[in-house]
Design a protein around this motif. Structure first.
Motif: not given
Length: 154
Positions: A63, A85, A92, A102, A104
């Motif tokens: 992120q 999402e 993720r 996380m 992506l």
């Protein structure tokens, strides 16, 4: 009466640079409005498209990296990602080395929707840039990159 007071101070809109700057800003807003309208049938917003393009080009970024690439704050990304999402366009995954991070990725559906959006986007780009010669287009791009670089630290 003081002579300095008799001479009117030039106004910004009398300066060709100011006029050209305003024209450029208006063009940018017009393109943004046109792109928003063109993406609406795909249920996408420009910010979502920007994120999807970056995730397609750089899958697995964090992120933080995405926010940096898009030149926005992490809070903007935090609000944007759940939308993607929920639409089933993004997934993720936890980083194998650092569980706090996380990674992506676009889903298959996300890639499919991105390709549809890119058709819309490139059609608009072609329509807009057909107003100039290839040389003028290159010159405009060079100027925009120089402006971006000059203002990067601001």
């Amino acid at each position: 009466m003081n002579k300095k007071q008799d001479v009117p101070k030039p106004l910004p809109w009398d300066n060709p640079r100011f006029k050209n700057w305003v024209a450029m800003m208006r063009a940018e807003k017009a393109v943004g409005r046109a792109l928003s309208r063109a993406l609406a049938p795909l249920d996408l917003k420009i910010a979502q498209l920007d994120a999807m393009i970056n995730l397609y080009r750089h899958p697995g970024q964090s992120q933080h990296d995405l926010a940096r690439r898009l030149l926005v704050g992490r809070s903007n990304i935090t609000m944007l990602l759940p939308q993607l999402e929920t639409q089933g366009l993004l997934r993720r995954e936890g980083d194998r080395k650092d569980k706090r991070v996380m990674r992506l990725y676009l889903t298959d559906e996300g890639e499919k929707k991105l390709m549809q959006a890119l058709e819309v986007y490139t059609a608009l780009i072609d329509r807009v840039l057909n107003q100039s010669t290839p040389e003028q287009c290159d010159m405009m791009g060079d100027m925009m990159r120089r402006i971006t670089e000059m203002l990067k630290e601001d």
